[in-house]
Design a protein around this motif. Sequence first.
Motif, mmCIF file in Angstrom:
data_model
loop_
_atom_site.group_PDB
_atom_site.id
_atom_site.type_symbol
_atom_site.label_atom_id
_atom_site.label_comp_id
_atom_site.label_asym_id
_atom_site.label_seq_id
_atom_site.Cartn_x
_atom_site.Cartn_y
_atom_site.Cartn_z
ATOM 1 N N LYS B 90 0.677 -1.109 0.007
ATOM 2 C CA LYS B 90 0.241 -0.164 -0.099
ATOM 3 C C LYS B 90 0.789 1.319 -0.080
ATOM 4 N N TRP B 91 0.317 2.341 -0.474
ATOM 5 C CA TRP B 91 0.889 3.551 -0.639
ATOM 6 C C TRP B 91 -0.021 4.823 -0.114
ATOM 7 N N VAL B 92 0.793 5.576 0.177
ATOM 8 C CA VAL B 92 0.089 7.061 0.612
ATOM 9 C C VAL B 92 0.443 8.271 -0.255
ATOM 10 N N VAL B 93 -0.438 8.890 -0.657
ATOM 11 C CA VAL B 93 -0.384 10.252 -1.236
ATOM 12 C C VAL B 93 -0.786 11.438 -0.634
ATOM 13 N N SER B 94 0.149 12.210 0.003
ATOM 14 C CA SER B 94 -0.418 13.410 0.663
ATOM 15 C C SER B 94 -0.674 14.456 -0.177
ATOM 16 N N MET B 95 -1.980 14.912 -0.357
ATOM 17 C CA MET B 95 -2.364 15.892 -1.286
ATOM 18 C C MET B 95 -2.325 17.391 -0.548
ATOM 19 N N GLY B 96 -1.724 18.170 -0.888
ATOM 20 C CA GLY B 96 -2.087 19.587 -0.341
ATOM 21 C C GLY B 96 -1.124 19.808 1.001
ATOM 22 N N ALA B 97 -0.907 21.027 1.335
ATOM 23 C CA ALA B 97 -0.329 21.676 2.342
ATOM 24 C C ALA B 97 -0.612 21.024 3.480
ATOM 25 N N CYS B 98 -1.727 20.939 4.008
ATOM 26 C CA CYS B 98 -2.489 20.500 4.985
ATOM 27 C C CYS B 98 -2.143 19.241 5.624
ATOM 28 N N ALA B 99 -2.245 18.521 4.833
ATOM 29 C CA ALA B 99 -1.732 16.707 4.899
ATOM 30 C C ALA B 99 -0.577 16.924 4.848
ATOM 31 N N CYS B 100 0.421 17.509 4.402
ATOM 32 C CA CYS B 100 1.905 17.691 4.152
ATOM 33 C C CYS B 100 2.347 18.004 5.662
ATOM 34 N N SER B 101 1.906 18.988 5.958
ATOM 35 C CA SER B 101 2.455 19.638 7.095
ATOM 36 C C SER B 101 1.605 20.602 8.190
ATOM 37 N N GLY B 102 0.356 20.565 7.881
ATOM 38 C CA GLY B 102 -0.687 21.263 8.424
ATOM 39 C C GLY B 102 -1.071 22.562 7.692
ATOM 40 N N GLY B 103 -0.232 22.917 6.769
ATOM 41 C CA GLY B 103 -0.295 24.174 6.013
ATOM 42 C C GLY B 103 -0.287 25.436 6.938
ATOM 43 N N PHE B 104 -1.250 26.370 6.651
ATOM 44 C CA PHE B 104 -1.257 27.577 7.504
ATOM 45 C C PHE B 104 -1.826 27.482 8.479
ATOM 46 N N TYR B 105 -2.542 26.164 8.988
ATOM 47 C CA TYR B 105 -3.406 26.200 10.427
ATOM 48 C C TYR B 105 -2.195 25.525 11.289
ATOM 49 N N ARG B 106 -1.533 26.368 11.700
ATOM 50 C CA ARG B 106 -0.736 25.993 13.135
ATOM 51 C C ARG B 106 -1.277 26.275 14.294
ATOM 52 N N ALA B 107 -2.557 25.292 14.517
ATOM 53 C CA ALA B 107 -3.480 25.459 15.226
ATOM 54 C C ALA B 107 -3.623 24.353 16.278
ATOM 55 N N TYR B 108 -4.778 24.691 17.417
ATOM 56 C CA TYR B 108 -4.936 23.655 18.329
ATOM 57 C C TYR B 108 -5.564 22.463 18.188
ATOM 58 N N VAL B 110 -5.326 20.737 14.688
ATOM 59 C CA VAL B 110 -4.962 20.360 13.320
ATOM 60 C C VAL B 110 -3.513 19.785 13.437
ATOM 61 N N MET B 111 -3.653 18.608 12.858
ATOM 62 C CA MET B 111 -2.489 17.655 12.985
ATOM 63 C C MET B 111 -1.244 18.286 11.824
ATOM 64 N N GLN B 112 -0.089 18.497 12.271
ATOM 65 C CA GLN B 112 0.839 19.173 11.536
ATOM 66 C C GLN B 112 1.587 18.049 10.725
ATOM 67 N N GLY B 113 0.892 17.694 9.555
ATOM 68 C CA GLY B 113 1.425 16.782 8.529
ATOM 69 C C GLY B 113 0.717 15.111 9.168
ATOM 70 N N ILE B 114 0.205 14.699 8.162
ATOM 71 C CA ILE B 114 -0.095 13.110 8.411
ATOM 72 C C ILE B 114 1.041 12.230 8.660
ATOM 73 N N ASP B 115 2.046 12.723 8.257
ATOM 74 C CA ASP B 115 3.306 11.758 8.400
ATOM 75 C C ASP B 115 3.882 11.441 10.051
ATOM 76 N N GLU B 116 2.948 12.178 10.844
ATOM 77 C CA GLU B 116 2.707 12.047 12.527
ATOM 78 C C GLU B 116 2.400 10.350 12.594
ATOM 79 N N ILE B 117 1.453 10.050 11.762
ATOM 80 C CA ILE B 117 0.687 8.894 11.982
ATOM 81 C C ILE B 117 0.968 7.695 11.077
ATOM 82 N N VAL B 118 1.065 8.236 9.898
ATOM 83 C CA VAL B 118 1.093 7.034 8.744
ATOM 84 C C VAL B 118 2.349 7.392 7.839
ATOM 85 N N PRO B 119 2.996 6.492 7.242
ATOM 86 C CA PRO B 119 4.158 6.662 6.256
ATOM 87 C C PRO B 119 3.918 7.152 4.954
#
Lengths: 565, 168
Positions: B90-108, B110-119
């Motif tokens: 299986k593979w994962v594509v992270s689409m967009g700034a939010c999924a990659c890094s939380g984007g401009f939501y540095r907020a209480y 919002v996950m700061q990128g999905i690589d916190e929990i999945v490869p």
Amino acid sequence: MPTATIPALPLLEDYPEGSVLPVEGADQPTWIVRREVLSRLALELRDNPETQFDLMLDLCGVDYPDRDERFEAVYHLYSLPRGERLRLKVPLTEADPVLPSLIDVWSACDWFEREAWDMFGIRFEGHPNLRRLLTHEAFQGHPLRKDYDPARRWILTEDKIYRPDPQPPGGDTDDDIFERMTINIGPSHPAMHGTFRVVACLDGEIIVASEVEIGYLHRCFEKMSETHTWQQVIPYTDRLNYCSSFINNVAYCRGVEQLLGIEPPPKAVWARTILSEFSRIMDHCVCNGTTLVDTGALTNFWYMFQPREEIYGLLEACCGARLTVSACRIGGLLQELPPDFEARCRNLLETIPAFISDVDKLITKNRIWLDRSVGVAAISGEEAVNRGWTGPCLRAAGVAYDVRKAHPYDLYDTVDFEVPVFQGGDVNDRFRVRMAEIEQSLSIIRQLLDRGMPEGGFIVDDPHVALPPKEDAYTQMEAMIYHFKLIMDGIQVPPGELYSMVEGANGELGFYIISDGSGKPYRIKVRPPCFPLMATFSRLMNGGTLSDAIATLGGLNVIAGELER
Amino acid sequence: MIGESWVTTTVDKLEEWGQNNSLWPLPFGTACCAIEFMSVVSSHYDMARFGYEVVRFSPRQSDVMIVAGTITDKMGPTLKRIYEQMPDPKWVVSMGACACSGGFYRAYHVMQGIDEIVPVDVYVPGCPPTPEGLMYGILQLKEKIKRDTRRRLKEKRADSDDSGSAAA
């Protein structure tokens, strides 16, 4: 800033001295109310024939840490028969932030009160289910309080996830023919649009009780806007209702412009009106397209998405982005319109109707569609108003409230258009209202194009608001200083507060903006049109089948980015 | 066998060819990016041309999860659970700034990128990425699958050489 006169209502005389105080110089009639008289006053405001505030638009909290009474609960009311607005503010102390719940007066208060509890810790006595709404179960504290660190996160683990178990009020009765079954749908389920969770208790195929869980896309818009300058908030507004980002831009910029007391130039207003209508068409296309795909009519999804691609082309030419446009600026537009703007618009007016009429021919009299939608999830106009509905869904239930007609802004008072109204209040009428509104939007655009593009600039000529042209910033000292000040410090908005509304694609989109003059917004509360719609979803589902529920959700056009912000 | 002619290959290469040209995406769409994802699968851009033919909403039937949109802390456990339900490979594509890094939501919330929990295999930047951007991303994933197979084959060969020399 516009000021409103305070209506001298006779009913105020009956209240104890000082319990209801009108505020002078506000943008709309505003009363400061003591909480002891709130329930009585609310009921009277709703039922007194001289007030008739039948629509509870918005309820939010505001935090003023320096005041003795730290919190303020703010109600925005609207009277449909009289076309009047009223704001009630109830001050509360930090030690005892308790208010009576007003669910019995306006059902719309249900989720709004839960949100205020979640965000500010304001408790509502008598609320049947005062749980967190937007944040998750492991969350600690109340994030919109001023002393909450914007980036302080709490991690949710699987064992802490809330597991709803809705039961019908009567419990298990002998009338049940089938065994009860509880089924979970979402949050990651295509029919739940990826972000909602519904737990339904089924008796055979009929839903007898249900619970809706949201907050899976709570992106903290309101907290983020407090940590950015006024211009920097514009991209965040794009991502509220991302199907019609441009309308959000307009709504926000209009609010700030009113606080600043500036008027955008005629060309900007003209273009804003046209692009808003195109955005409305796109939004309706997505809504109707996804409703149809949810009910199995996939072909229409392709037909409905093609006009969107065409409109994307226009938006891309105007600002460089397709979806999240950020094309407005406070005081006007981002940049000069492209030279072929009018030709592109005219071209769109030619191409869009063909797609719409294709879907119309396929669906409007289609037996399968009618069986799936007529009479499904019907609601009366009266109940819809009490539950805080606005927009196409309310107009499908027979109430002709449209901000563009009732409180015209931009150029809507100069164009000729109708407000389509249907009486059934069911899924089919919601679909038909949107189809009819697409026609009206096209007609508005045509009228404006016939008038021709106004001459002049695209943004106000005020160096404290609009960035100077790039070439000036590079060659003139003064322009460079203005450029620097605007980028580093942002626009300086004078202290004040204001509620500004436009007709979003989905209903009244309001921005309640408070400025303390610090260069950043003190508080921005969005009045999301789909919030009351989603709050009603459980009521609409109950009594129908599961497949009806799926058809209903599509027709409500709930956009998670706006719902949960 | 094609007609009268023969094609010879290794099982690994055949497997790679199959995987590479028939990826079934699971759209984990939550926000604005999901709307652009819809554009990519609709008629105009038509992702099916690249073998991403059948969009599956069941994790058990899909090979690649396309995370389109902001993932909040409330959604985190669900995302992880769905990833775990997907069968290998299986593979994962992270689409967009939010999924990659939380984007401009540095907020209480919002996950700061999905690589916190999945490869994550491919990050596609943009807010939202253009359809062309996403298509470039999924083509990159195909390249990656090819590369991985070659690497695996090489390792296998090296292993067998090693064991061969050890036996000698």
